[in-house]
Design a protein around this motif. Structure first.
Motif, PDB file in Angstrom:
ATOM      1  N   LYS A   1       0.828  -1.216   0.000  1.00 52.21           N
ATOM      2  CA  LYS A   1       0.000   0.000   0.000  1.00 52.21           C
ATOM      3  C   LYS A   1       0.854   1.256   0.000  1.00 52.21           C
ATOM      4  CE  LYS A   1      -1.924  -1.021   3.928  1.00 52.21           C
ATOM      5  NZ  LYS A   1      -1.099  -2.204   4.226  1.00 52.21           N
ATOM      6  N   SER A   2       1.860   1.276   0.873  1.00 54.27           N
ATOM      7  CA  SER A   2       2.723   2.459   0.935  1.00 54.27           C
ATOM      8  C   SER A   2       3.473   2.644  -0.370  1.00 54.27           C
ATOM      9  CB  SER A   2       3.723   2.345   2.082  1.00 54.27           C
ATOM     10  OG  SER A   2       3.063   2.423   3.313  1.00 54.27           O
ATOM     11  N   THR A   3       4.001   1.565  -0.897  1.00 56.89           N
ATOM     12  CA  THR A   3       4.731   1.649  -2.154  1.00 56.89           C
ATOM     13  C   THR A   3       3.826   2.194  -3.248  1.00 56.89           C
ATOM     14  OG1 THR A   3       5.956  -0.301  -1.426  1.00 56.89           O
ATOM     15  CG2 THR A   3       6.199   0.334  -3.735  1.00 56.89           C
TER      16      THR A   3
ATOM     17  N   PHE B   1      -2.740  10.347   1.719  1.00 59.75           N
ATOM     18  CA  PHE B   1      -2.603  10.055   3.149  1.00 59.75           C
ATOM     19  C   PHE B   1      -2.124   8.611   3.301  1.00 59.75           C
ATOM     20  CE2 PHE B   1      -5.855  13.321   2.922  1.00 59.75           C
ATOM     21  CZ  PHE B   1      -5.666  14.113   4.060  1.00 59.75           C
ATOM     22  N   ASP B   2      -0.979   8.403   3.921  1.00 63.83           N
ATOM     23  CA  ASP B   2      -0.503   7.033   4.152  1.00 63.83           C
ATOM     24  C   ASP B   2      -0.660   6.676   5.628  1.00 63.83           C
ATOM     25  OD1 ASP B   2       0.567   4.548   4.016  1.00 63.83           O
ATOM     26  OD2 ASP B   2       2.585   5.155   3.407  1.00 63.83           O
ATOM     27  N   GLU B   3      -1.733   5.973   5.941  1.00 68.05           N
ATOM     28  CA  GLU B   3      -2.058   5.580   7.314  1.00 68.05           C
ATOM     29  C   GLU B   3      -1.902   6.734   8.304  1.00 68.05           C
ATOM     30  OE1 GLU B   3      -1.455   1.759   8.721  1.00 68.05           O
ATOM     31  OE2 GLU B   3      -0.569   0.948   6.869  1.00 68.05           O
ATOM     32  N   PRO B   4      -2.665   7.800   8.108  1.00 65.61           N
ATOM     33  CA  PRO B   4      -2.453   9.007   8.917  1.00 65.61           C
ATOM     34  C   PRO B   4      -2.805   8.839  10.391  1.00 65.61           C
ATOM     35  CG  PRO B   4      -4.433   9.221   7.590  1.00 65.61           C
ATOM     36  CD  PRO B   4      -3.743   7.982   7.124  1.00 65.61           C
TER      37      PRO B   4
HETATM   38 MG   LIG Z   1       2.571   1.170   4.841  1.00 68.32          MG
END
Ligand SMILES: [Mg+2]
Ligand SMILES: Nc1ncnc2c1ncn2[C@@H]1O[C@H](COP(=O)(O)OP(=O)(O)O)[C@@H](O)[C@H]1O
Lengths: 221, 241
Positions: free
Chosen positions: B40-42, B160-163
């Protein structure tokens, strides 16, 4: 009464205080120029060391390992004897400042690299994501934070740089060590000469070292 | 607004994204869910090229950012990002955090950047903290500053990455509330989160990512009522109980 620390020898040293003062002045001046050179080299090469560019990284590695793993005396002799062959005639003051600057540049490069690497990765990412270029991010975001971490070890570098300028005595550099040495080899009053010289180095270095300790306590390193 | 075409990402031998095709419409609110390590982050970080894909194309606002000479720093000015760890600049005050990039990158006059910065800080409820440093704030407050920092760039897209994943439970809601209020405006939002309540409220579409692939997608109700895949069901049962 004719020991190495006989009273008349001290009197002679005090009478010739100008010679020591001259040396002290030269040592302070060389130290300042050398420190400036070392800082410039150190910041540039330290940043190279954190770069993703393989060539820049390699330049950092080669420089740091060659300079850190050969004696300062050899580096200074090398400059002193080689430069004239290349048609470059420099005063000893300059040779000393450059030699010591190059030497400590390698150590400062490591301090700078360590400081930059201690700043969390997310800082660069946040800056890049806002549209900063790598160089701008370094300047505005990373280096200001890294400098705080670098200050104590940099101060320690300044202390050892001042002491290492005494290498100039070996190339007739006119520095504190050289003045003491030539004064005493003329009259053989080594005792007071070296004690006074040592005290003068102490006078220069101790406050700096104290300052470094204080910085370390404050940043909690 | 954002289009990914056949995006692959490898870290050495590790195949992290396996051919992602995805289009995010202008103004869309897209929520990405999936287990830890699924990519997901990538995926979201490839949308502003914090991670460069190994293969495939990414087009943002009409510009192919994967092209060799793409004006990436320009594109990044209109694609803001909010991180799990906030990543505020600790040596700058809250107001400076919010105005630094607008002034230095976008060349907005200082006065103007500060006025709009103050307005966004007010909007996230932190006007009175403008001259505090990030370390003096709670996690929830820091994340709200990070959102104000993103907004003051006047972006078209916010990622937003897991804010809320790094926040203490009692601070999650204050951040989600700010995000919900943003969602009611025209801005395009891509949000990696496990907050299904948030997804239900604002998402136009949810995608479930596992093993570097988009396994399933649909409106949030689809995921609450009848997800198709076993993997999706298992994942959802783990995060909602
Ligand atoms: Mg991540
Ligand atoms: N810089 C990197 N180098 C090597 N492997 C990485 C790197 N970043 C992420 N990975 C790996 O890629 C996979 C996907 O990571 P990530 O996108 O962070 O997943 P998620 O955000 O869904 O938890 C994980 O296995 C992770 O360990």
């Amino acid at each position: 009464m004719n020991g190495p620390f006989a009273a008349f020898k001290w009197k002679a040293a005090l009478r010739d205080w100008v010679i020591f003062a001259d040396g002290l002045k030269t040592t302070i001046a060389v130290s300042m120029v050398a420190l400036a050179i070392a800082l410039i080299i150190g910041v540039i090469l330290g940043v190279f060391g954190t770069s993703h560019n393989k060539i820049l990284k390699k330049i950092n590695r080669v420089y740091v390992s060659v300079i850190q793993n050969t004696p300062l005396v050899i580096q200074v002799f090398f400059l002193y004897n080689m430069l004239p062959h290349l048609g470059i005639m420099l005063p000893v003051f300059t040779v000393g400042a450059i030699g010591v600057g190059i030497y400590h540049g390698a150590y400062i490069a490591e301090v700078v690299r360590g400081g930059i690497e201690a700043v969390p990765r997310g800082q660069m990412e946040a800056a890049i994501s806002q549209g900063f270029t790598y160089t701008e991010a370094m300047k505005h975001i990373i280096l200001p934070q890294a400098v705080k971490l670098m200050l104590p070890p940099l101060t320690n570098q300044a202390v050892s740089l001042i002491k290492n300028t005494s290498v100039m005595a070996m190339i007739a550099g006119g520095d504190l060590m050289y003045q003491a040495d030539s004064w005493s080899s003329y009259n053989l009053y080594y005792g007071p000469a070296y004690v006074i010289t040592g005290m003068l180095y102490l006078l220069l270095c101790l406050p700096l070292a104290r300052f470094a300790t204080k910085l370390e306590l404050r940043t909690g390193v | 607004m954002i289009r990914l075409e056949g995006v692959h990402k490898y870290y050495g031998n590790l195949h992290v994204l396996k051919g992602i095709d995805l289009t995010v419409a202008s103004g869309e609110k897209l929520v990405i869910i999936g287990p830890s390590g699924s990519g997901k982050s990538t995926l979201i970080r490839s949308m502003n090229l914090l991670e460069r894909p190994s293969e495939g194309k990414i087009i943002v606002d009409g510009i192919d950012i994967t092209a060799p000479k793409a004006p990436i720093t320009n594109v990044r000015q209109s694609v803001a990002m909010v991180f799990q760890q906030f990543n505020l600049y600790p040596h700058k005050t809250v107001l400076e955090n919010v105005t630094l990039a607008p002034i230095l990158v976008k060349k907005v006059p200082r006065k103007e950047a500060e006025e709009s910065g103050m307005a966004f800080l007010e909007r996230v409820g932190l006007k009175d903290k403008a001259f505090a440093y990030p370390s003096q704030l709670s996690g929830g407050q820091q994340q709200r500053v990070a959102i104000a920092r993103a907004l003051n760039m006047r972006p078209k897209i916010i990622l937003f990455d897991e804010p809320t994943s790094a926040l203490d439970p009692e601070m999650i809601q204050e951040v989600l509330d700010v995000m919900v209020s943003l969602a009611n405006e025209g801005i395009t939002m891509v949000v990696v989160t496990h907050e299904m309540g948030f997804a239900r409220k604002v998402a136009d579409r949810v995608i479930f990512v596992d093993g570097g692939e988009i396994i399933e997608e649909g409106p949030p109700e689809h995921f609450f009522k009848n997800p198709n895949h076993e993997r999706t069901k298992m994942f959802l049962s783990r995060i909602m109980h």
